[in-house]
Design an enzyme around this catalytic site. Structure first.
Site, short mmCIF file in Angstrom:
data_model
loop_
_atom_site.label_atom_id
_atom_site.label_comp_id
_atom_site.label_asym_id
_atom_site.label_seq_id
_atom_site.Cartn_x
_atom_site.Cartn_y
_atom_site.Cartn_z
N HIS A 52 0.75 -1.27 0.04
CA HIS A 52 -0.07 -0.02 0.01
C HIS A 52 0.98 1.14 -0.03
O HIS A 52 0.70 2.25 -0.93
CB HIS A 52 -0.91 -0.17 1.31
CG HIS A 52 -1.82 1.07 1.34
ND1 HIS A 52 -3.18 1.33 0.87
CD2 HIS A 52 -1.54 2.37 1.79
CE1 HIS A 52 -3.67 2.25 0.96
NE2 HIS A 52 -2.77 3.04 1.70
N GLU A 53 1.71 1.62 1.02
CA GLU A 53 2.71 2.68 0.95
C GLU A 53 3.53 2.55 -0.25
O GLU A 53 3.84 3.87 -0.51
CB GLU A 53 3.27 2.30 2.29
CG GLU A 53 2.61 2.58 3.49
CD GLU A 53 1.56 3.42 3.65
OE1 GLU A 53 1.57 4.60 2.96
OE2 GLU A 53 0.44 3.24 4.41
N HIS A 79 1.48 4.26 -2.87
CA HIS A 79 1.65 5.88 -2.78
C HIS A 79 3.26 6.34 -3.23
O HIS A 79 3.32 7.35 -3.76
CB HIS A 79 1.57 6.32 -1.30
CG HIS A 79 0.04 6.15 -0.64
ND1 HIS A 79 -0.84 6.88 -1.34
CD2 HIS A 79 -0.41 5.61 0.29
CE1 HIS A 79 -2.11 6.73 -0.73
NE2 HIS A 79 -1.64 5.76 0.30
N HIS A 108 3.52 6.81 -6.81
CA HIS A 108 2.77 7.88 -7.37
C HIS A 108 3.59 9.13 -7.14
O HIS A 108 3.51 10.03 -8.02
CB HIS A 108 1.57 8.09 -6.28
CG HIS A 108 0.47 8.99 -7.02
ND1 HIS A 108 -0.80 9.02 -6.23
CD2 HIS A 108 0.40 9.35 -8.16
CE1 HIS A 108 -1.54 9.99 -7.21
NE2 HIS A 108 -0.96 9.77 -8.22
ZN LIG Z 1 -3.16 5.39 1.68
#
Ligand SMILES: [Zn+2]
Length: 704
Positions: free
Chosen positions: A487-488, A491, A494
């Site tokens: 998940h991290e 990010h 991105h």
């Molecule tokens: Zn998040």
């Protein structure tokens, strides 16, 4: 929900600094003001923080004053320098706020806290600057047609944010706007205080140990100590969240579960054990009234419309239709799950029984625990697997940089390149330790820029709080940890793979708030995929693969009670959104009436009449989720639908991955999030991918 990159607490956003205007002396002695490509973590001391920031803000204010008074503002003469100042202050403050989170000390905290009001005042001044607003508007009018789309976007964003901050309003309205904002902040704080006081006021004194059956030892021991401290025998249970969750999930005593449920769901209301003492009903009315007023002052029809001005979802009907569509699709599955749960319990269930029996059913059905999986997820193997996924998808290569100056021996630095060209870097700091904030997050260390004043490549921090390794062994992760890491890292990609040149809309900056979880939740899908799981997992001693039956049971847990949990989230989301859409000054907020109407549509589990959950619903009354609770589901749909595009052609399909990178991952806030999604997917987001992912898309509504 894991920490969102876009929702982390940032004391400022629009920071600006001009590098040429600081004094020689301070810059030579203060590592925070240096020009090094990466922060000098080993040199930064608490006493550097406040002087560096004060000097920076002072220089910035002077420079902004000059820029705001230029007679003929242009993109090159005003916007570019402001973008540079923004970049500069971000990269100066970022190591401070990072160290404060991962290596906290009294001295550092003091320096950090001393700077917060300075930053906040600076940010407010900037956000409310009439001269800058006029300059941006002039540039848009005079130069707009000649600018590149990305440059126009920088200006559009800035003008939009000025407007939403009340800049440009006639004097009287502006005054009222500022006052209403201030009152709103005070009311939201009051709401939070009432919840806190009500929570702290209630305890349960247990004298019969039989009532504690099912609760874990640690909790029981804690309760015994607490009773003892108060000169009582037996056990004293408090109403904090971990205790509440443990009781309604584990306590075999229905009486105890009911008591906790009642106390918890009536906090700060006219019902329950402390009825009327901290009643939030009038506070909620006032909050809704202020929000409505703020929206009307800016010429929006209601607060929901105001909130949507910066979101991917563009209109109230769009959000409502989205929520109703999901509700219609998940209702049958949820009902079935509830019926099945009652069959399992062999009796009708009340609201305070559901968690308890669901836990038992889940254990019986899957018999797989997170702890049992740890030996199969040694960190080095998981990291290698994660990097391999990112490398294969996006044509990058990731290498560790040895000998980098970091803040702690656990921290590591990695470089990303593509086709031999450097792209960016990221730090990893993965283990829990004292003086480190809990949770997991991605944060910007340095933002990407390519301006006439110079270029910089993006750098990120990825921080987790995993169990540290035992001596001589690798760190061992649960599958939940693996998901957090993916998940991290989503990010992180991105931020790192952005190709936008202007800091205010590069990476995660300027990305619509309801779309910012797309890359992170998208990447999580890979940690559930059987092929990737086989790569990630291998016993840390024997190297044996994760047994197929364990893996199958693990994957199956993903859809357990998906219908029930979906309906519960939809209840919150619909309630929140209707509340902020339907407010009318003459009839007030209708808080309980709207809740009742929403429940008639979506509630599956019976709720007692005295339940007053809105009175403690801090997400929307005290926090940033007002008219935004829908975004949890919204982002899940985007992520599932984006991943479905990969599943259709193979999860490592090259052209699909390139489209995802080109249309979404690299675009930052340079493009409308919906348009970006449509470019990638060839159509608007479709909820069916999420339903399928959770096994609730079958015609008979039965969960898999
Ligand atoms: Zn998040």
């Amino acid at each position: 929900m894991r920490f969102a990159a876009g929702t982390r607490p940032t004391p400022f956003r629009a920071g600006r600094y001009n590098g040429s205007r600081r004094t020689e002396r301070e810059s030579m002695s203060n590592p925070l003001l240096g020009e090094d490509p990466l922060p000098q973590f080993r040199q930064i001391r608490p006493e550097h923080v406040e002087p560096a920031l004060r000097e920076l803000l002072h220089a910035n204010r002077a420079r902004i004053g000059e820029l705001a008074s230029l007679a003929r503002p242009t993109f090159a003469s005003v916007v570019e320098p402001l973008e540079e100042l923004h970049h500069r202050i971000s990269r100066t403050w970022s190591p401070v706020s990072h160290l404060n989170a991962v290596l906290n000390s009294d001295a550092l905290r003091a320096g950090y806290n001393a700077c917060l009001p300075l930053l906040s005042a600076y940010q407010t001044d900037l956000a409310q600057s009439e001269p800058l607003f006029r300059a941006y508007r002039t540039i848009a009018e005079e130069q707009g047609a000649a600018l590149a789309p990305v440059q126009r976007r920088v200006i559009e964003h800035a003008v939009r944010d000025f407007r939403l901050a009340g800049v440009g309003l006639p004097a009287e309205r502006k005054e009222r706007f500022k006052t209403a904002m201030l009152e709103l902040a005070q009311l939201q704080a009051k709401f939070e205080e009432n919840v806190l006081d009500a929570t702290n006021s209630w305890t349960r004194h247990v004298t019969d140990s039989a009532e504690l059956c099912g609760l874990n030892e640690m909790l029981i021991e804690q309760a015994r100590r607490r009773a003892h401290e108060q000169g009582l025998g037996g056990w004293l249970l408090s109403l904090d969240q971990p205790t509440y969750v443990a009781v309604v999930t584990d306590a075999e005593s229905e009486g105890l579960r009911r008591a906790f449920y009642e106390a918890w769901t009536t906090r700060a209301s006219d019902q329950g054990p402390s009825a009327g003492r901290w009643d939030n009903a009038p506070v909620m009315e006032e909050i809704l009234r202020r929000r409505h007023e703020i929206a009307r002052l800016l010429d929006f029809g209601n607060y929901a419309e105001y909130a949507l001005a910066t979101r991917m979802a563009h209109s109230v009907p769009e959000v409502l239709a989205f929520l109703h569509e999901l509700a219609a699709a998940a209702r049958q599955a949820a009902r079935h799950e509830f019926e099945e749960l009652e069959q399992f319990a062999a009796r009708p269930l009340a609201a305070w029984d559901v968690g308890f029996y669901a836990e038992r059913l889940q254990r019986e059905r899957y018999s797989v625990s997170q702890e049992e999986l740890r030996p199969y997820f040694p960190l080095p193997r998981v990291l290698a697997g994660l990097f391999a996924v990112a490398e294969r998808l996006f044509g990058i290569s990731i290498r560790e940089r040895q000998g980098a100056a970091v803040w702690h021996p656990d921290a590591r630095l990695f470089d990303i390149s593509a086709g031999g060209e450097p792209v960016g870097s990221f730090y990893l700091d993965l283990y829990a330790r004292p003086h480190k904030r809990s949770g997991a997050w991605m944060d910007e260390c340095i933002g990407r820029k390519r301006l006439t004043s110079g270029a910089a490549l993006p750098v990120a921090y990825l921080v987790c709080n995993f169990l540290p390794p035992a001596p001589g062994k690798p760190a061992l992760l649960t599958h939940d940890d693996v998901l957090t890491l993916f998940h991290e890292f989503g990010h992180g990609l991105h931020h790192l793979l952005t190709r936008v040149d202007y800091p205010s809309i590069a990476g995660i900056n300027g990305v619509a708030w309801d779309a910012v979880e797309l890359p992170s939740q998208f990447l999580e899908n890979y940690a559930w995929h059987p092929e990737v799981l086989q790569q990630l997992a291998g016993h840390f001693e024997s190297g044996a693969p994760l047994p197929r039956d364990k893996q199958a049971r693990l994957v199956a847990t993903r859809s357990f009670h998906a219908g029930l949990s979906m309906m519960r989230q939809l209840e919150f989301a619909l309630f929140d959104f209707r509340l902020h859409t339907e407010y009318a000054p003459e009839r007030g907020g209708r808080v309980l009436e709207i809740l009742e109407e929403v429940r008639r549509e979506v509630a599956v589990v019976p709720v007692p009449q005295w339940n007053r959950f809105p009175h403690s619903f801090g997400h929307i009354f005290a926090g940033g989720y007002a008219a935004g609770y829908y975004s949890y589901k919204w982002a899940e749909v985007l992520a599932a639908d984006a991943f479905a595009a990969f599943e259709e052609r193979g999860v490592f399909d090259g052209p699909t991955a390139r489209r995802f990178l080109d249309a979404i991952l690299s675009r930052g806030g340079s493009r409308d999030a919906l348009e970006a999604f449509v470019e990638f997917r060839g159509r608007r987001p479709d909820v069916r991918a999420l339903l399928r992912q959770h096994g609730i898309d079958r015609p008979d509504g039965r969960a898999a």
